[in-house]
Design an enzyme around this catalytic site. Sequence first.
Site, PDB file in Angstrom:
ATOM      1  N   THR A   1      12.554 -31.803 -90.778  1.00 11.28           N
ATOM      2  CA  THR A   1      12.712 -30.367 -90.963  1.00 11.28           C
ATOM      3  C   THR A   1      11.363 -29.734 -91.246  1.00 11.28           C
ATOM      4  O   THR A   1      10.368 -30.422 -91.497  1.00 11.28           O
ATOM      5  CB  THR A   1      13.632 -30.040 -92.150  1.00 11.28           C
ATOM      6  OG1 THR A   1      12.923 -30.278 -93.380  1.00 11.28           O
ATOM      7  CG2 THR A   1      14.900 -30.857 -92.118  1.00 11.28           C
ATOM      8  N   ASP A   2      11.330 -28.416 -91.230  1.00 12.49           N
ATOM      9  CA  ASP A   2      10.181 -27.712 -91.784  1.00 12.49           C
ATOM     10  C   ASP A   2      10.504 -27.366 -93.237  1.00 12.49           C
ATOM     11  O   ASP A   2      11.582 -27.665 -93.747  1.00 12.49           O
ATOM     12  CB  ASP A   2       9.852 -26.468 -90.943  1.00 12.49           C
ATOM     13  CG  ASP A   2       8.373 -26.089 -91.024  1.00 12.49           C
ATOM     14  OD1 ASP A   2       7.709 -26.459 -92.013  1.00 12.49           O
ATOM     15  OD2 ASP A   2       7.882 -25.419 -90.107  1.00 12.49           O
ATOM     16  N   TRP A   3       9.588 -26.703 -93.883  1.00 12.51           N
ATOM     17  CA  TRP A   3       9.602 -26.422 -95.323  1.00 12.51           C
ATOM     18  C   TRP A   3      10.862 -25.659 -95.746  1.00 12.51           C
ATOM     19  O   TRP A   3      11.099 -24.547 -95.304  1.00 12.51           O
ATOM     20  CB  TRP A   3       8.343 -25.626 -95.647  1.00 12.51           C
ATOM     21  CG  TRP A   3       8.021 -25.397 -97.074  1.00 12.51           C
ATOM     22  CD1 TRP A   3       8.358 -24.309 -97.817  1.00 12.51           C
ATOM     23  CD2 TRP A   3       7.258 -26.242 -97.934  1.00 12.51           C
ATOM     24  NE1 TRP A   3       7.849 -24.426 -99.082  1.00 12.51           N
ATOM     25  CE2 TRP A   3       7.167 -25.596 -99.186  1.00 12.51           C
ATOM     26  CE3 TRP A   3       6.641 -27.481 -97.762  1.00 12.51           C
ATOM     27  CZ2 TRP A   3       6.474 -26.148-100.266  1.00 12.51           C
ATOM     28  CZ3 TRP A   3       5.947 -28.032 -98.837  1.00 12.51           C
ATOM     29  CH2 TRP A   3       5.864 -27.371-100.066  1.00 12.51           C
TER      30      TRP A   3
ATOM     31  N   ASP B   1      13.904 -25.723 -94.984  1.00  9.91           N
ATOM     32  CA  ASP B   1      14.722 -25.109 -93.948  1.00  9.91           C
ATOM     33  C   ASP B   1      16.194 -25.488 -93.975  1.00  9.91           C
ATOM     34  O   ASP B   1      17.019 -24.785 -93.375  1.00  9.91           O
ATOM     35  CB  ASP B   1      14.116 -25.381 -92.568  1.00  9.91           C
ATOM     36  CG  ASP B   1      12.985 -24.423 -92.269  1.00  9.91           C
ATOM     37  OD1 ASP B   1      12.953 -23.347 -92.899  1.00  9.91           O
ATOM     38  OD2 ASP B   1      12.139 -24.737 -91.422  1.00  9.91           O
TER      39      ASP B   1
END
Length: 751
Positions: free
Chosen positions: A303-305, A307
């Site tokens: 994932t991104d930060w 998310d």
Amino acid sequence: MYNKHLSWILSLGIAAFGISCTKHTEEAASDDIEKIIAGMTLEEKVGQMTNLTLATIANEVDSTVVIDTARLNNVIVKRHVGSIQNVLTHAYTLDEWHAIIEPIQKLTLEKTRHKIPFLYCIDAVHGTNYVYGAILFPHNIGLAATRNRALVKEAGAITAIQTRAAGIRYNFAPVLDVGRNQQWSRFGETFGEDAYLVTEMGKASIQGFEGDDVSKPQHVAACMKHFIGYSVPQNGKDRAPAYIPEIVLREYFLPSFRAAVKHGTHTLMVNSAEINGTPVHASKYLLTDVLRNELGFKGVVITDWLDILKLKERHQVAATHKDAVFLAVNAGIDMCIVPFDFSFTDDLIALVKEGRIPEERINESVRRIIQLKKDLGLFEHPYLEPEAVAGFSRPAYSQTALQLARESVTLLKNEKSVLPLNDKQRVLVTGPFANTLSELHGAWSYSWQGNVEHLYPDSLNTVAEVFRKDAPANSIFNLQAWSKSTPLDKAALLQTARTTDVIVVCAGEAAYAETPGNIPDLAFDSSQVEVIKELAKTGKPIVLVLLEGRPRIIREVEPYCSAIVMAYWPGSQGAQAIYDVLYGKYNPSGKLPFTYPRYSGTLITYDHKLLDEAVEIVEPYQYYYEFKPQYPFGYGLSYTTFEYSPIRISSDTLRGADSLTVTVTISNTGKVDGQEVVELYTRDLVASITPSVKRLRAFDKINLKAGESKTIDFILTKDDLAFTNEELKSVTEPGAFEILIAANKILFYYK
């Protein structure tokens, strides 16, 4: 006597033995992973899927990172977390990185049951930007302007070496998003607006990061990001919704990821935003059906930060955080950047125990994560590698950064050949960014935003400092009269300007990264425009040096400038590169990797449809639509001139699986040596889906001495002419096509 038949048989045997050994080695490695997974508790498995930030185990005391032993034990031993990322606030030295990472690894290997090595992750997006002493290259948008695959690969290789020397083996780069909205605040991290250019530059970067064997101490795992469609938010803001028909998604945004998957890239990061109302982190169609099943990706999806949390709080597709975790893991997420707590861990464990997610689904992700760690050599060599540290610093690295910065600089205007400057001219160096480092480096430079000036090493030079060093006799400075940090002293600035022959203005936009870089439009800074207009009243020619991560609208200021140089975010050697270009010590060769817009309301890419520029007349009214950017994609001037021969083709018909050879001769007809980027475009004259006016299909960069000519060949196949049709299939339709190189074109047919 040499027996060719015996040799051939032996070769086959050796080859078969090699294949057999490789197969057995892979099977053994797979068996090892299965044994590890079989012995793991659910909590240990989910810990491997959890990625936390450094702040969960460390504090900053007097600018020094101090590991909190109790919190570290909780994270690694009790909670079984398998990876950590990021910095607290800024970059660290090699020794500081070693002091952070080595104790974490030691605790992991000594105190955890299965001794699965710990993995550290970082954003090293234009060089190893969080390690002091490392080289920072131009951002991707500048790298794309070079059109130099070999140098981009070399930059990736140097980044990998310097990142691994810090003890970090996983790099969240490169960005493979195709930058088709110039307002987007991450535009400077892209390789531009063209799918083919992004694909080629992305492959070169990944080859540099991962090499042929990512376990070697010269390489790191790459992360292709952000899958998919992140770069075209409808409102131009970061992490905002996009509305992309699937035919467009497949035509422009999927090719770069498809190529990276085919290359074997180890990891992928997901788009933080949403497409057509579906958050990508919750899209099983995109993350499983397309990415896994269609493209065949076998690596780790991260994932991104924050998310997964945002599926509840921002996207509002989940009523609870647990529901958000269910959606994301069910969609295909392997590792979650949580990053501050154990909410993901606790909710995923609960979901498995409740039977909503089968444990075999968890095993899939853990299998991929452990395989990544094995591929990186962490099981054999988990600690700091002396060979990696020894390779950290080389004089050649700076030379590569300098050459990349030089080749990225794009000359957009040169009225009356005001450039190059000469040693007899008195040159005023001014502008808000003439004496700053932040604007030379932009995002992700020693800090997240790249705008903390005191964090930049004293060894780096601003543009003014390079002029002071290399042209002290004829450079004039009044840096306090117009700077980023002091009020404008217009009277003093104009008084100094009147005494000069040429005025060099360093302007553009201040450094930023991600969401803090959101802007309402692409307007150029109005205060900079007004000062440039005032300077123009002196009658002195103005050379505008643009330091910016995206094209700000210069329509109003352009007429007042005799020369305009696009420098992008050129990095550690950027100031020297700018000086070298302005004084003709290097002949500029950069080509725009995007269409430089004339108006904020007309953000059209070069590969638009004919209807975007059609003239329609309806009596008694006339409707006129024009495509008239400030500067077109692929534009860039030189201090010399090049002439192209007529295009020659091996046949006027391309059939089936055959190929077509396209030949052109380029001559340097000027008086100085130079580099020329040769770009081949095609145009489909009739198609079932309205064709673009042209599409980039191939490019090469050549060196030509004054008076020299070179002939180059391009090979075209039917795949180079393909497009996505209504059935979402890639097809090449029979018919007439044009090949366009420079101002020349030639017709051929595909049958």
